[in-house]
Design a protein around this motif. Sequence first.
Motif, PDB file in Angstrom:
ATOM      1  N   TYR A  50      14.358  66.266  34.530  1.00 50.11           N
ATOM      2  CA  TYR A  50      15.398  67.267  34.416  1.00 50.11           C
ATOM      3  C   TYR A  50      16.763  66.596  34.478  1.00 50.11           C
ATOM      4  O   TYR A  50      16.929  65.529  35.087  1.00 50.11           O
TER       5      TYR A  50
ATOM      6  N   PHE B 187      15.586  71.180  31.769  1.00 47.96           N
ATOM      7  CA  PHE B 187      14.420  70.401  31.353  1.00 47.96           C
ATOM      8  C   PHE B 187      14.799  69.445  30.226  1.00 47.96           C
ATOM      9  O   PHE B 187      15.483  69.806  29.270  1.00 47.96           O
TER      10      PHE B 187
ATOM     11  N   TYR C 270      16.581  63.834  37.297  1.00 47.28           N
ATOM     12  CA  TYR C 270      15.508  63.939  38.276  1.00 47.28           C
ATOM     13  C   TYR C 270      14.147  63.735  37.618  1.00 47.28           C
ATOM     14  O   TYR C 270      13.863  64.295  36.551  1.00 47.28           O
TER      15      TYR C 270
ATOM     16  N   TYR D 189       1.225  70.049  36.407  1.00 55.47           N
ATOM     17  CA  TYR D 189       2.226  70.619  35.537  1.00 55.47           C
ATOM     18  C   TYR D 189       3.578  70.245  36.138  1.00 55.47           C
ATOM     19  O   TYR D 189       3.911  69.091  36.200  1.00 55.47           O
ATOM     20  N   THR D 190       4.402  71.165  36.606  1.00 52.89           N
ATOM     21  CA  THR D 190       5.644  70.758  37.267  1.00 52.89           C
ATOM     22  C   THR D 190       5.485  70.862  38.770  1.00 52.89           C
ATOM     23  O   THR D 190       6.375  71.289  39.471  1.00 52.89           O
TER      24      THR D 190
ATOM     25  N   GLY E 146       2.884  72.503  40.096  1.00 57.88           N
ATOM     26  CA  GLY E 146       2.324  73.812  40.359  1.00 57.88           C
ATOM     27  C   GLY E 146       3.468  74.748  40.642  1.00 57.88           C
ATOM     28  O   GLY E 146       4.435  74.809  39.898  1.00 57.88           O
ATOM     29  N   PHE E 147       3.415  75.447  41.735  1.00 57.62           N
ATOM     30  CA  PHE E 147       4.463  76.378  42.068  1.00 57.62           C
ATOM     31  C   PHE E 147       5.394  75.832  43.143  1.00 57.62           C
ATOM     32  O   PHE E 147       6.339  76.489  43.531  1.00 57.62           O
ATOM     33  N   LYS E 148       5.110  74.647  43.654  1.00 54.62           N
ATOM     34  CA  LYS E 148       5.945  74.042  44.679  1.00 54.62           C
ATOM     35  C   LYS E 148       6.555  72.801  44.057  1.00 54.62           C
ATOM     36  O   LYS E 148       5.888  71.775  43.921  1.00 54.62           O
ATOM     37  N   THR E 149       7.772  72.925  43.651  1.00 52.62           N
ATOM     38  CA  THR E 149       8.414  71.853  42.911  1.00 52.62           C
ATOM     39  C   THR E 149       9.336  71.078  43.829  1.00 52.62           C
ATOM     40  O   THR E 149      10.227  71.644  44.436  1.00 52.62           O
TER      41      THR E 149
ATOM     42  N   PHE F 290      12.116  68.273  44.176  1.00 50.94           N
ATOM     43  CA  PHE F 290      13.109  67.397  43.579  1.00 50.94           C
ATOM     44  C   PHE F 290      13.406  66.285  44.576  1.00 50.94           C
ATOM     45  O   PHE F 290      13.840  66.537  45.689  1.00 50.94           O
ATOM     46  N   GLY F 291      13.151  65.050  44.165  1.00 58.19           N
ATOM     47  CA  GLY F 291      13.529  63.932  45.019  1.00 58.19           C
ATOM     48  C   GLY F 291      14.989  63.610  44.799  1.00 58.19           C
ATOM     49  O   GLY F 291      15.748  64.381  44.209  1.00 58.19           O
TER      50      GLY F 291
END
Lengths: 113, 111
Positions: free
Chosen positions: B36, B46, B87, B93-94, B96-99, B101-102
């Motif tokens: 991203y 994205f 990022y 996938y991305t 799942g639903f818990k994304t 970002f480092g």
Amino acid sequence: AAGVIQSPRHLIKEKRETATLKCYPIPRHDTVYWYQQGPGQDPQFLISFYEKMQSDKGSIPDRFSAQQFSDYHSELNMSSLELGDSALYFCASSPPSPVTEQFFGPGTRLTVL
Amino acid sequence: LAKTTQPISMDSYEGQEVNITCSHNNIATNDYITWYQQFPSQGPRFIIQGYKTKVTNEVASLFIPADRKSSTLSLPRVSLSDTAVYYCLVGLYTGGFKTIFGAGTRLFVKA
């Protein structure tokens, strides 16, 4: 093309007040995500909803709650606001799998005085 | 979720190709790699996603070696407007639903 809508765009609150942020995902997207981004920090995942059910939780304080409604819009409710809650709050939505790109809204800038 | 490591910042000049490498040593079999871009006070956008080998779209290329423990985002001929934070995310996938970002890479493009 329709994008993710967030309201309000800016919000100023006093300490210990409550705030409600709204998110309207892109039509036919089935997943909504909420993120918090403090000044100079990276986005922090708060919570997500899949088909109106909470799916995952991240670093969301107990003072915060969220839900997704039957029309798929979502609201993030924040109570007992603290100075440290001042941040940009992003909502994102994604279409049904396997396409998994997240589309982010413009964000709500919350300032707690 | 796999942890990612990227350079904190990079400098470049207009017209150059920029390569940003992300390390993800504990990537799982089902994990995809997604990049991203984020401008100040805007939501991330994205750029590209891949699973293995090479993926190319109209704005970038993504190179993933066979062991998938790293990936390289390649931006051809950058311009001043490519100055942003980039990022790398790794997950089902991305994520799942818990994304997660480092710490992203702050790219500065100079004239």
